[in-house]
Design an enzyme around this catalytic site. Structure first.
Site, mmCIF file in Angstrom:
data_model
loop_
_atom_site.group_PDB
_atom_site.id
_atom_site.type_symbol
_atom_site.label_atom_id
_atom_site.label_comp_id
_atom_site.label_asym_id
_atom_site.label_seq_id
_atom_site.Cartn_x
_atom_site.Cartn_y
_atom_site.Cartn_z
ATOM 1 C CE LYS A 1 -10.838 -2.014 4.957
ATOM 2 N NZ LYS A 1 -9.834 -2.795 4.191
ATOM 3 C CD1 TRP B 1 -2.333 1.824 2.315
ATOM 4 C CD2 TRP B 1 -2.736 1.631 0.125
ATOM 5 N NE1 TRP B 1 -3.279 2.763 1.968
ATOM 6 C CE2 TRP B 1 -3.553 2.668 0.634
ATOM 7 C CE3 TRP B 1 -2.806 1.313 -1.230
ATOM 8 C CZ2 TRP B 1 -4.422 3.395 -0.167
ATOM 9 C CZ3 TRP B 1 -3.680 2.048 -2.029
ATOM 10 C CH2 TRP B 1 -4.472 3.067 -1.490
ATOM 11 N N GLY C 1 -10.725 4.239 1.880
ATOM 12 C CA GLY C 1 -11.685 4.009 0.820
ATOM 13 C C GLY C 1 -11.516 2.634 0.210
ATOM 14 C CE LYS D 1 -8.106 1.696 4.184
ATOM 15 N NZ LYS D 1 -8.804 1.161 2.988
#
Length: 337
Positions: free
Chosen positions: A196, A17, A141, A111
């Site tokens: 999530k 990432w 996102g 995250k």
């Protein structure tokens, strides 16, 4: 000749990432330097424009370079993006704090929540760097790294308590295939990205067991309700959880085999033990580390999280993965949706 007002950005972390976001920034026009822990990774990024360990087959921009020297990476930076595993963030901040240019925004790309404290990554940055809260932003996102590295169009949200900071970051973190929106709900944006992952582990588990689309749709839908109730109880805006950082990220992470959390859950559903899953994963699946602190925060705030609780039971080896799907609630009494 390069423009004198071209932003110079630093990205701390050369995993999938961090490298992908550095590519986004470089292809948006910023002069971008990545800090890599391993010399061979920094050398490969700089010399061959590849990061084969984390982004196999992806060509990186010619303007993107990397270094193992934090001093070199941070020198002259106008924005700093941080992408390291959530549980190692705090240990990296002492060195960063001493070298951080005055007044620049610091953007969390992570995250997760810190296991020992339950703090969000922006809160760890605030503590560890000792900077003003308005200088901190988070980006989140539906952002699966390999898809973005392949220039497949997507969007993200940049959130900060300061509209000016969010706007400045979003302007740099935008290019023809990557669009950044803004909001000021840092709590909702961060918890959307954390929660999530936990639902994606549940989806992976039932996928590994062999359950079908009805089961997965039920878990995604009830999972979103669970995410929203939790985040709102800690100060988030409910609309954030139905936006890019909530529902958008949830859909992408739950349905894609590129998701590390989905993959980890699938291995659990196939019968692998937690320690075996960790050994098989080449990269960090943040959801695995976040289950326990999220459940502690939920208990402290009186929030019922049956799906996440069942994931925790599977991780602990106390629940057969086949039994996770019926446990969408913890009571047999009819409830409102």
């Amino acid at each position: 000749m390069q423009s004198t007002d071209k932003p110079r950005v630093a990205v701390i972390g050369a995993g999938s990432w961090g490298t992908t976001f550095a590519k986004v920034l470089a292809e948006g026009g910023a002069s971008t330097v990545v800090w890599a822990r391993r010399p061979e990774v920094a050398r490969e990024i700089t010399e061959t424009k590849r990061n084969s360990d984390y982004l196999p087959g992806i060509n990186l921009p010619r303007t993107l370079t990397a270094s193992t020297s934090l001093e070199q990476v941070l020198d002259g930076a106008t924005q700093v993006y941080v992408s390291v595993p959530s549980q190692t963030l705090r240990s990296n901040l002492d060195a960063i704090r001493e070298l951080l240019p005055a007044g620049v925004p610091v953007v969390s790309l992570m995250k997760g929540v810190e296991k020992s404290t339950g703090l969000r990554m922006s809160e760890v940055l605030l503590q560890g760097l000792g900077i003003d809260q308005d200088r901190i932003a988070v980006a989140s996102g539906p952002n699966l790294a390999l898809e973005i590295a392949r220039r497949q169009p997507t969007a993200a949200v940049v959130s900060s308590s300061s509209v000016e900071t969010a706007t400045a970051v979003a302007a740099v973190a935008t290019n023809p295939y990557f669009r950044s929106f803004i909001n000021t709900d840092v709590i909702g944006t961060e918890f959307g990205g954390v929660l999530k992952n936990l639902i994606a582990v549940a989806i992976g588990i039932v996928d590994g067991v062999g359950y079908g689309e009805n089961t997965k749709a039920s878990i995604i839908t009830r999972g979103l309700a669970e995410m929203t109730e939790f985040a709102v109880s800690l100060g988030a805006q409910p609309s954030t959880l139905s936006g890019l950082a909530g529902l958008g990220d949830l859909i992408a992470t739950c349905q894609s085999p590129l998701s590390r959390n989905n993959t980890a859950g699938r291995l659990l559903g196939q019968g692998y033990r937690f320690d075996e899953v960790v050994r098989q994963m080449n990269q960090t699946a943040e959801g695995l580390a976040s289950v326990a602190p999220i459940l502690e925060l939920a208990a402290a705030n009186g929030v019922d999280m049956p799906i996440v609780s069942q994931v925790g039971e599977v991780l602990a080896g106390r629940l057969d993965p086949r039994n996770i799907a019926p446990h969408l609630t913890e009571t047999d009494e009819p409830q409102g949706e």
